[in-house]
Design an enzyme around this catalytic site. Structure first.
Site, PDB file in Angstrom:
ATOM      1  N   ASP A   1     -44.193   4.659  77.691  1.00 36.74           N
ATOM      2  CA  ASP A   1     -42.817   4.540  77.228  1.00 36.74           C
ATOM      3  C   ASP A   1     -42.047   5.749  77.766  1.00 36.74           C
ATOM      4  O   ASP A   1     -42.646   6.783  78.100  1.00 36.74           O
ATOM      5  CB  ASP A   1     -42.815   4.518  75.696  1.00 36.74           C
ATOM      6  CG  ASP A   1     -41.418   4.600  75.109  1.00 36.74           C
ATOM      7  OD1 ASP A   1     -40.561   3.797  75.514  1.00 36.74           O
ATOM      8  OD2 ASP A   1     -41.187   5.481  74.256  1.00 36.74           O
TER       9      ASP A   1
ATOM     10  N   ASP B   1     -38.400   6.963  76.485  1.00 40.02           N
ATOM     11  CA  ASP B   1     -37.551   7.708  75.552  1.00 40.02           C
ATOM     12  C   ASP B   1     -38.361   8.375  74.451  1.00 40.02           C
ATOM     13  O   ASP B   1     -39.026   7.703  73.656  1.00 40.02           O
ATOM     14  CB  ASP B   1     -36.509   6.782  74.938  1.00 40.02           C
ATOM     15  CG  ASP B   1     -35.587   6.181  75.988  1.00 40.02           C
ATOM     16  OD1 ASP B   1     -35.557   6.706  77.114  1.00 40.02           O
ATOM     17  OD2 ASP B   1     -34.905   5.187  75.683  1.00 40.02           O
TER      18      ASP B   1
END
Length: 301
Positions: free
Chosen positions: A56, A58
């Site tokens: 991922d 963020d």
């Protein structure tokens, strides 16, 4: 990105609408990643071709939300107003405090995401993404998470980012970090210009898991030998799709899930140096885009 002209008329579009938008988004993202090819450094051999790592972006690979940093850069270039940016900032503040996306923001984003680039050339947005990465994102990469990605690369494995951020921006981030590629939200385009519509939906929650599975089929990966990393409980579907799940800078709910399931936890927010983290054990074991879109919706309202 997807060229709408490649579709075969109203029947194909109706078929897409009838399918689960998360599945459509995942498949489109995987197709875009395959089409983009391997962006990693040529001098790093890929010797373990059935294992890979998925990160991922963020608050996992990057401090804060990549799409917000991108919005800041666009605001500086007069793509929208200071008032619009204030809306993004409020969503970003809630994200940084809560550590996760909100249901409102992701739901709203399905209808409004990327509307602010409607009519713009894809090439223009990509070029701006390159500039904005250098200005606002390059110094926001978590060193500890970057070290984890490098360990996979050094082991001959491929590494992809998986993010709700538009795939063009995600690919820029992956290329600058020397990673294999990226899975991101796919925006429809016609003749090289954005229509303002998404293919499926934002790459968020279950859509990320669908994208990872679709890419695994295309690339011949054994998901039991793959590893996924995220900070958010929203990514439990992706984390559950692979053999090894690692919670990085986890929100409180993901931390609880990780403890219950025996997943590894890595937290770089305490200031510990990556060298003091047991990264080799990870290899041995084997969307906020909607929030920004919610802020951008103010421009269209």
């Amino acid at each position: 990105m997807v060229d709408a002209d490649t579709r075969s008329g109203d029947g194909a579009e109706a078929d897409v609408r009838e399918r689960d938008p998360a599945v459509v988004a995942g498949e489109a993202s995987a197709a875009a990643a395959v089409a983009a090819g391997d962006s990693g450094p040529a001098d790093v051999p890929q010797t373990d071709l059935t294992a890979a790592a998925f990160f991922d972006v963020d608050n996992t690979m990057m401090i804060g939300a990549s799409i917000f940093h991108f919005a800041r850069g666009l605001a500086a270039r007069k793509f929208f107003t200071t008032a619009d940016l204030a809306g993004f900032a409020w969503q970003q503040l809630k994200f940084r405090i809560g550590g996760r996306e909100t249901t409102y923001s992701t739901t709203t984003g399905r209808d409004t995401a990327l509307s602010f680039v409607a009519g713009r050339p894809v090439a223009e947005i990509t070029e701006l993404g390159e500039e904005i990465y250098d200005e606002l994102m390059a110094d926001r990469i978590w060193a500890g998470t970057r070290a984890l990605a490098q360990m996979h690369l050094d082991a001959g494995q491929r590494v992809w980012l998986v993010t709700a951020t538009p795939v063009e921006l995600a690919l820029i981030i992956a290329r600058r970090l020397g990673l294999t590629g990226a899975l991101g939200t796919v925006a429809e385009n016609v003749d090289g210009h954005y229509t303002g519509r998404l293919v499926g939906e934002i790459l968020h929650g279950p859509a990320k898991a669908h994208a990872v599975r679709a890419l695994a089929v295309a690339e011949g990966l054994d998901l039991r030998r793959c590893t996924a990393y995220s900070d958010s409980v929203n990514d439990v579907p992706m984390l559950s799709a692979v053999g090894t799940a690692v919670a990085v800078n986890p929100d409180s709910e993901l931390r609880d899930v990780a403890k219950d399931r025996g997943w590894q936890i890595r937290d770089f927010r305490t200031g510990r140096r990556a060298a003091r983290i047991g990264v080799p054990s990870v290899l041995g074991a084997g969307a906020l885009a909607g929030a920004v879109a919610a802020g951008l919706a103010a421009r269209r309202r």
